[in-house]
Design a protein around this motif. Structure first.
Motif, PDB file in Angstrom:
ATOM      1  N   VAL A 123      -8.676   5.970  -1.339  1.00  0.00           N
ATOM      2  CA  VAL A 123      -8.356   7.386  -1.151  1.00  0.00           C
ATOM      3  C   VAL A 123      -7.584   7.930  -2.344  1.00  0.00           C
ATOM      4  O   VAL A 123      -7.963   8.923  -2.947  1.00  0.00           O
ATOM      5  N   THR A 124      -6.483   7.260  -2.720  1.00  0.00           N
ATOM      6  CA  THR A 124      -5.710   7.767  -3.857  1.00  0.00           C
ATOM      7  C   THR A 124      -6.166   7.156  -5.171  1.00  0.00           C
ATOM      8  O   THR A 124      -5.951   7.734  -6.233  1.00  0.00           O
ATOM      9  N   GLY A 125      -6.761   5.972  -5.098  1.00  0.00           N
ATOM     10  CA  GLY A 125      -7.218   5.308  -6.315  1.00  0.00           C
ATOM     11  C   GLY A 125      -6.103   4.803  -7.199  1.00  0.00           C
ATOM     12  O   GLY A 125      -6.289   4.567  -8.378  1.00  0.00           O
ATOM     13  N   THR A 126      -4.924   4.667  -6.644  1.00  0.00           N
ATOM     14  CA  THR A 126      -3.800   4.264  -7.489  1.00  0.00           C
ATOM     15  C   THR A 126      -3.513   2.767  -7.411  1.00  0.00           C
ATOM     16  O   THR A 126      -2.840   2.229  -8.284  1.00  0.00           O
ATOM     17  N   ARG A 127      -3.957   2.077  -6.381  1.00  0.00           N
ATOM     18  CA  ARG A 127      -3.918   0.615  -6.283  1.00  0.00           C
ATOM     19  C   ARG A 127      -2.540   0.006  -6.549  1.00  0.00           C
ATOM     20  O   ARG A 127      -2.408  -0.958  -7.275  1.00  0.00           O
ATOM     21  N   GLU A 128      -1.484   0.545  -5.920  1.00  0.00           N
ATOM     22  CA  GLU A 128      -0.155  -0.024  -6.173  1.00  0.00           C
ATOM     23  C   GLU A 128       0.100  -1.285  -5.366  1.00  0.00           C
ATOM     24  O   GLU A 128       0.937  -2.103  -5.736  1.00  0.00           O
ATOM     25  N   LEU A 129      -0.555  -1.436  -4.204  1.00  0.00           N
ATOM     26  CA  LEU A 129      -0.267  -2.584  -3.336  1.00  0.00           C
ATOM     27  C   LEU A 129      -1.387  -3.603  -3.428  1.00  0.00           C
ATOM     28  O   LEU A 129      -2.553  -3.250  -3.602  1.00  0.00           O
ATOM     29  N   ASP A 130      -0.998  -4.881  -3.289  1.00  0.00           N
ATOM     30  CA  ASP A 130      -2.034  -5.922  -3.196  1.00  0.00           C
ATOM     31  C   ASP A 130      -1.440  -7.140  -2.507  1.00  0.00           C
ATOM     32  O   ASP A 130      -0.246  -7.208  -2.262  1.00  0.00           O
ATOM     33  N   PHE A 131      -2.311  -8.120  -2.233  1.00  0.00           N
ATOM     34  CA  PHE A 131      -1.865  -9.367  -1.613  1.00  0.00           C
ATOM     35  C   PHE A 131      -1.296 -10.303  -2.666  1.00  0.00           C
ATOM     36  O   PHE A 131      -1.804 -10.366  -3.787  1.00  0.00           O
ATOM     37  N   PHE A 132      -0.274 -11.038  -2.275  1.00  0.00           N
ATOM     38  CA  PHE A 132       0.268 -12.070  -3.155  1.00  0.00           C
ATOM     39  C   PHE A 132       0.434 -13.341  -2.348  1.00  0.00           C
ATOM     40  O   PHE A 132       0.561 -13.305  -1.120  1.00  0.00           O
ATOM     41  N   ASN A 133       0.426 -14.476  -3.008  1.00  0.00           N
ATOM     42  CA  ASN A 133       0.619 -15.803  -2.405  1.00  0.00           C
ATOM     43  C   ASN A 133      -0.518 -16.144  -1.435  1.00  0.00           C
ATOM     44  O   ASN A 133      -1.435 -15.367  -1.216  1.00  0.00           O
ATOM     45  N   ARG A 134      -0.389 -17.357  -0.845  1.00  0.00           N
ATOM     46  CA  ARG A 134      -1.489 -17.837  -0.033  1.00  0.00           C
ATOM     47  C   ARG A 134      -0.996 -18.358   1.311  1.00  0.00           C
ATOM     48  O   ARG A 134       0.173 -18.675   1.489  1.00  0.00           O
ATOM     49  N   GLY A 135      -1.937 -18.475   2.250  1.00  0.00           N
ATOM     50  CA  GLY A 135      -1.643 -19.078   3.549  1.00  0.00           C
ATOM     51  C   GLY A 135      -0.571 -18.314   4.305  1.00  0.00           C
ATOM     52  O   GLY A 135      -0.530 -17.094   4.292  1.00  0.00           O
ATOM     53  N   ASP A 136       0.304 -19.087   4.944  1.00  0.00           N
ATOM     54  CA  ASP A 136       1.388 -18.479   5.712  1.00  0.00           C
ATOM     55  C   ASP A 136       2.259 -17.584   4.847  1.00  0.00           C
ATOM     56  O   ASP A 136       2.934 -16.701   5.345  1.00  0.00           O
ATOM     57  N   HIS A 137       2.275 -17.872   3.566  1.00  0.00           N
ATOM     58  CA  HIS A 137       3.203 -17.157   2.680  1.00  0.00           C
ATOM     59  C   HIS A 137       2.587 -15.922   2.059  1.00  0.00           C
ATOM     60  O   HIS A 137       3.248 -15.232   1.288  1.00  0.00           O
ATOM     61  N   SER A 138       1.306 -15.637   2.379  1.00  0.00           N
ATOM     62  CA  SER A 138       0.713 -14.461   1.746  1.00  0.00           C
ATOM     63  C   SER A 138       1.359 -13.204   2.313  1.00  0.00           C
ATOM     64  O   SER A 138       1.702 -13.125   3.487  1.00  0.00           O
ATOM     65  N   GLU A 139       1.537 -12.242   1.418  1.00  0.00           N
ATOM     66  CA  GLU A 139       2.163 -10.994   1.820  1.00  0.00           C
ATOM     67  C   GLU A 139       1.666  -9.881   0.922  1.00  0.00           C
ATOM     68  O   GLU A 139       1.162 -10.132  -0.164  1.00  0.00           O
ATOM     69  N   ILE A 140       1.840  -8.641   1.412  1.00  0.00           N
ATOM     70  CA  ILE A 140       1.503  -7.536   0.516  1.00  0.00           C
ATOM     71  C   ILE A 140       2.762  -7.114  -0.220  1.00  0.00           C
ATOM     72  O   ILE A 140       3.870  -7.251   0.291  1.00  0.00           O
ATOM     73  N   SER A 141       2.557  -6.617  -1.426  1.00  0.00           N
ATOM     74  CA  SER A 141       3.701  -6.142  -2.193  1.00  0.00           C
ATOM     75  C   SER A 141       3.211  -5.280  -3.339  1.00  0.00           C
ATOM     76  O   SER A 141       2.016  -5.212  -3.613  1.00  0.00           O
TER      77      SER A 141
END
Lengths: 365, 161, 525
Positions: free
Chosen positions: C161-179
């Protein structure tokens, strides 16, 4: 000290001492009433007022009450008749005080060669004076009820006037027997007449010569003083507080004092007329003389003390009896009070006069 | 169908000595004097509880005035979730939430008022609390007071108890 | 048209429809987190598993397109167990801090747990993986990584929608999070939408944080007053306080989004409101009563028009007013006062920022409506201003809190040239500080009416709650002013005004509140 001055001093002293005694007893009686009621009803009663941490079984409560009454707002309701409303408590209290005047507190004593009666005024009309003043108390009650300008006080006042008038009759008639026996209406002579013995065994007290008269007089006294079981003028459950509903502060306390003064004076009158007044059983001027000729000599000072003490003890007992009866017998219904007054008390007192007269006639023949 | 009629025993006719009342009154006086004397002799037999000094022991589940629990560091345990005020049928709990100075706690009540004049002591707030932060186990009633304002308990009052 | 049999019911759907959408049409709720109608399909939350005949394994309803003759069941034990299992997996590391979570009450996890979960946790509390809570990632949102279920809605919103792509997934498994990427916070004008689309409490609004619990709020349909786009909004309030605005879906206007600027416009309806009518006497405010002030204002306007001539009376309209109010105001000015000095301006102080999505340069909700109703803008307004500053106006009726882009000093200086200025406004502002008589008006939340958006779409905003203080609906103010000037109007409420408006004004011909409905109606051009 010269004669007239001495007489004035004695009179003033007598008045002061007897008044102090009666008012002191009033104060104590308010405490006795509350504490006695509490113990009879398995409670503790007043025990909180203290002076410097000393509670003394709540003995300071009358003091606290008096202070409270003195400092409360002196309030007059809008609808009240301003003059009569303020006069009513005085009309109630004054007759109660006046009754003290004819009570003999002890035998005549001799001080500095003069004989002094321990009685404010030994009127020759005696007990009739008492009837006259105590009959006035109803004015205080009716006036309070009417002058308050409120419906409950009015009802209470009306009730008490009817009640007091009814019992006034029996009260007077119940004493006729006493007059017949002791042949006087003078208090000092009635007391003196009770010093003898009846059948050589019993003290010749009014209660023994006039048992029915005693019961009738006692009942009538309770009704006159508006005490339970005849306290209909106050009847909390139906009349809020009866004739003194609209009264507060010191005016209310005057009604309270009048009630307790009635108790004290009433107790003194009963003791005087029916229980020998200051007479101590079997105690003559020189000492005890028991039936069977057994005699013990007693110094005159001790005799005087014993006699005054016996009078005070009798008064205390009858004052206590008021309290005791109050917390034992429930209040009568109004129609019951009227029925008792007119249909039981009045015929019985008439019968008592008739019987007394008959016996006296037979004995003296 | 008629409803059940209960036969009540009528008081029996009084005998003549009874109808004179005199003996009965003396008996009654005896009863009251018995109470008087026994109470004077045995003061400890009187049931009266002398209130401020002695308090009636309350049953363990008695719902009294509220208190707020504290964390170990003294901060309120409450996290201002509004569950109690939502559950309250009298609507007597006012909460204003704020950002806690302790980052581990996040949310805490800036204001937590209970209007004790409105409270109906139903205990719903205690049941609703997810953090066991509010309890009604003080074992006593709301003490009387002379202004309405003093009976709106604030968070400081509630934490003290 | 492919025919789908769902739990024994058959439904015809257009080709390309997903099972989830088809199920929605027949009223079967298939739980889902990552699916969002306005975003691409990701199929990563696995909540929408359904059983399809002849398929060996359960399929995700959001990503499976309906084929003709497909037989789908959502109510079997197998599906129920699978959904419960997925939910349990998501909740393994969830902190369950609902008491402090602003999402509580409108949280997907709470709702579906009560419907499909209700399981006992089999995971020890101390084994939970902890992530960073309360992260300020810029914009209007707060990130709590622990609560995140990694549905990727936010990631897709920022990409698509905004095309700005500031957030993404980091890390893997139980520790994956968005940031966000280190040092690069959210930088767009639509961050508030992240809190809306987040199905859990991972992204919550910074502005609404801890203000109120959502279950205590009530909502009504409204229109954003931030610009001429006319975004449809749900306004949430408790008592007489507005707490937040949320976009209301309208595919023709704002789809499911709104801008950050518009989201904060509600504050104006809470703060610095004009609550009582007052007059200014020797520089001091004196509270007045409606009953005496309205006749006063009407008398002053009329007296000036009669004595000095109608051209010495002026009326300045506001593009913040509704069509109904502008219509009445125009009639009041032209018919009752007989003046030609009637104008408005769409200008506001500030940069007039616009983009190619929702934000329009015109920061008023109803400039188009004013133009359509024949109230002139631009040069006429400037001419009126210069006439005022030349002392050519003796009585002025102003609607709105500001006079275009004029600053407080400029407004005060301008209005000092007019002996009598009556204002109808909602908030304290340059005009209320200079006006002789102030008539407080109900805010958008406190009245009803219609706005015409920049493309000419007439949309209704609804009455939310009674006006604060002694403020009155401007329609009511105008009708009673008009009647004191001899109009004989019998309008009661904005609906009757709109009926009259639709009869007499060509652009609105044939319109009614019914035909406008929830989503609005374009004017005839």
């Amino acid at each position: 000290m010269t004669g007239p001055l001495f007489d004035i001093a004695v009179t003033v002293a007598r008045i002061a001492v007897f008044f102090a005694f009666c008012f002191g007893l009033v104060v104590v009686m308010t405490w006795v009433e509350r504490k006695g009621a509490a113990y009879i009803q398995d409670r503790r009663g007043p025990n909180r007022a203290d002076i410097f941490g000393i509670r003394a079984w709540g003995l300071f409560h009358p003091l606290a009450d008096a202070l409270k009454f003195l400092f409360k707002e002196d309030f007059i309701p809008d609808n009240a008749h301003r003059l009569f409303y303020q006069m009513a408590p005085m009309f109630s209290l004054a007759p109660a005080i006046l009754g003290i005047a004819i009570i003999p507190f002890g035998p005549d004593v001799t001080v500095m060669g003069r004989t002094i009666a321990l009685q404010i005024a030994d009127l020759n009309v005696g007990i009739l004076y008492l009837f006259a003043v105590s009959g006035m108390t109803v004015y205080g009650v009716v006036l309070a009820g009417w002058a308050s300008g409120s419906k409950y006080p009015l009802l209470g006042g009306l009730r008490s006037s009817a009640q007091m008038l009814s019992y006034e009759v029996s009260m007077g008639l119940s004493l006729i027997g006493i007059f017949m026996v002791f042949e006087s209406v003078r208090m000092s002579q009635i007391v003196a007449g009770q010093g003898g013995l009846l059948f050589g065994v019993l003290p010749k007290w009014g209660v023994f010569v006039q048992p029915l008269g005693f019961i009738l007089f006692l009942v009538a006294q309770y009704a006159e003083a508006n005490r339970t079981p005849f306290d209909l003028p106050e009847g909390e459950s139906e009349l809020v507080a009866g004739y003194h509903t609209e009264y507060a502060s010191f005016k209310f306390s005057m009604f309270m004092m009048a009630e307790y003064l009635h108790m004290v004076v009433g107790a003194a009158v009963v003791a005087t007329l029916f229980f020998g007044g200051w007479q101590f059983p079997y105690l003559g001027d020189a000492g005890f003389l028991f039936p069977g000729g057994f005699a013990v000599a007693v110094p005159p000072a001790l005799v005087l003390l014993l006699r005054i003490g016996s009078f005070v003890a009798k008064v205390l007992f009858f004052a206590w009896l008021y309290v005791w009866v109050r917390w034992t017998i429930p209040r009568f219904r109004y129609d019951q009070v009227m029925r008792l007054g007119w249909k039981v008390m009045l015929p019985l007192s008439l019968l008592n006069i008739f019987a007394t007269g008959l016996i006296l006639l037979l004995l003296n023949r | 169908m008629t409803i059940g009629v209960i036969k009540v025993a009528r008081p029996r006719e009084m005998s003549f000595p009874e109808s004179l009342y005199l003996l009965e009154i003396v008996k009654g006086l005896g009863v009251t004097m018995g109470h008087l004397l026994s109470n004077i002799v045995r003061q400890e037999g009187i049931k009266t509880i002398e209130y401020p000094e002695v308090r009636r022991p309350m049953p363990p589940r008695f719902r009294g005035k509220h208190r707020l629990m504290k964390r170990e560091n003294g901060a309120p345990r409450c996290v201002a979730c509004y569950c109690c005020s939502t559950a309250c049928p009298a609507k007597c709990i006012t909460i204003v939430a704020g950002e806690s100075p302790d980052p581990a706690v996040e949310k805490y009540p800036v204001r937590f008022d209970i209007d004790m004049l409105r409270c109906v002591f139903c205990g719903m707030c205690v049941e609703a609390c997810p953090c066991d932060a509010i309890r009604m186990d003080t074992g006593w009633f709301t003490p009387p007071d002379d202004t309405r304002e003093k009976l709106i308990f604030t968070i400081d009052t509630l934490l003290e108890k | 048209m492919p025919t789908l049999t769902l739990n024994g019911m058959t439904v015809d759907v257009p080709p390309g429809t997903s099972i989830l959408d088809a199920a929605k049409q027949v009223g079967v709720e298939i739980p889902h987190y990552c699916y969002h109608p306005k975003l691409s399909v990701a199929g990563n939350c696995r909540m929408c598993l359904v059983e399809i005949e002849k398929f060996p394994k359960l399929q995700t309803a959001c990503s499976t397109v309906v084929n003709d003759g497909m037989v789908v069941r959502t109510d079997t034990e197998k599906v129920r167990k699978a959904v419960t299992g997925v939910l349990e997996l998501m909740l393994i590391h969830h902190p369950i801090d609902c008491p402090i979570c602003d999402q509580a009450g409108e949280c997907g996890l709470q709702d579906y747990y009560m419907k499909f979960g209700l399981h006992k946790s089999r995971y020890a509390l101390e084994d939970k993986v902890h992530k960073k809570k309360v992260q300020d990632i810029g914009g209007q949102v707060v990130l709590d990584a622990e609560r995140c279920i990694l549905c990727s809605r936010c990631v897709r919103f920022l990409a698509e929608v905004t095309g700005t792509r500031e957030l993404d997934f980091f890390n893997r498994g139980d520790h994956s999070e968005i940031s966000i990427f280190p040092g690069k916070p959210l930088d767009n004008n639509y961050t508030g939408n992240l809190a809306d689309i987040c199905p859990v409490g991972a992204l919550t609004s910074k502005d609404f944080r801890f203000r109120c619990r959502v279950w205590l709020l009530k909502a009504f349909d409204s229109i954003c007053t931030g610009c001429s786009k006319g975004c449809n909004v749900d306004a949430h309030f408790k008592g007489d306080i507005l707490y937040r605005l949320k976009p209301r879906w309208n595919d023709a206007v704002n789809q499911a989004w709104m801008c950050d600027f518009g989201r904060l416009t509600y504050k104006e309806m809470n703060e610095a409101r004009l609550l009582t009518p007052f007059v200014r006497e020797e520089g001091a405010r004196k509270v007045a009563a409606w009953g005496s002030l309205l006749p006063d204002v009407a008398f002053r306007l009329k007296a000036t028009a009669d004595k000095s001539g109608a051209d010495r009376v002026a009326v300045i309209a506001s593009p913040q007013s509704s069509n109904e109010e502008l219509y009445l105001l125009r009639r009041l000015a032209t018919e009752l006062l007989g003046t030609k000095n009637l104008a408005f301006t769409h200008r506001v102080a500030g940069d007039g920022f616009a983009d190619d999505f929702l934000i329009q340069a015109d920061k008023n909700p109803n400039s188009r409506g004013a133009q359509l109703l024949g109230i002139p803008d631009g040069a006429v307004f400037d001419a009126l201003v210069s006439k005022i500053s030349a002392g050519g106006i003796d009585a002025l009726l102003v609607f709105g809190n500001v006079l275009g882009a004029l600053s407080e000093e400029e407004t005060a200086a301008l209005l000092a040239n007019v002996p009598f200025v009556a204002q109808v406004g909602t908030n304290e502002g340059p005009v209320s500080k200079a006006a002789t008589a102030v008539l407080p008006s109900a805010s958008v939340a406190e009245r009803g009416g219609t706005f015409t958006s920049h493309v000419g779409r007439v949309q209704r905003f609804r009455f939310g709650f009674p006006a604060r203080g002694k403020a009155k609906n401007p329609v009511e103010i105008l009708v009673s002013l008009g009647n004191r000037l001899g109009a004989g109007w019998s309008f009661a409420g904005e609906a009757s005004v709109f009926r009259a408006l639709a009869e007499s004004e060509a652009p609105f011909a044939g319109m009614s509140y019914d035909s406008i409905g929830m989503l609005g109606q374009e004017i005839k051009t």
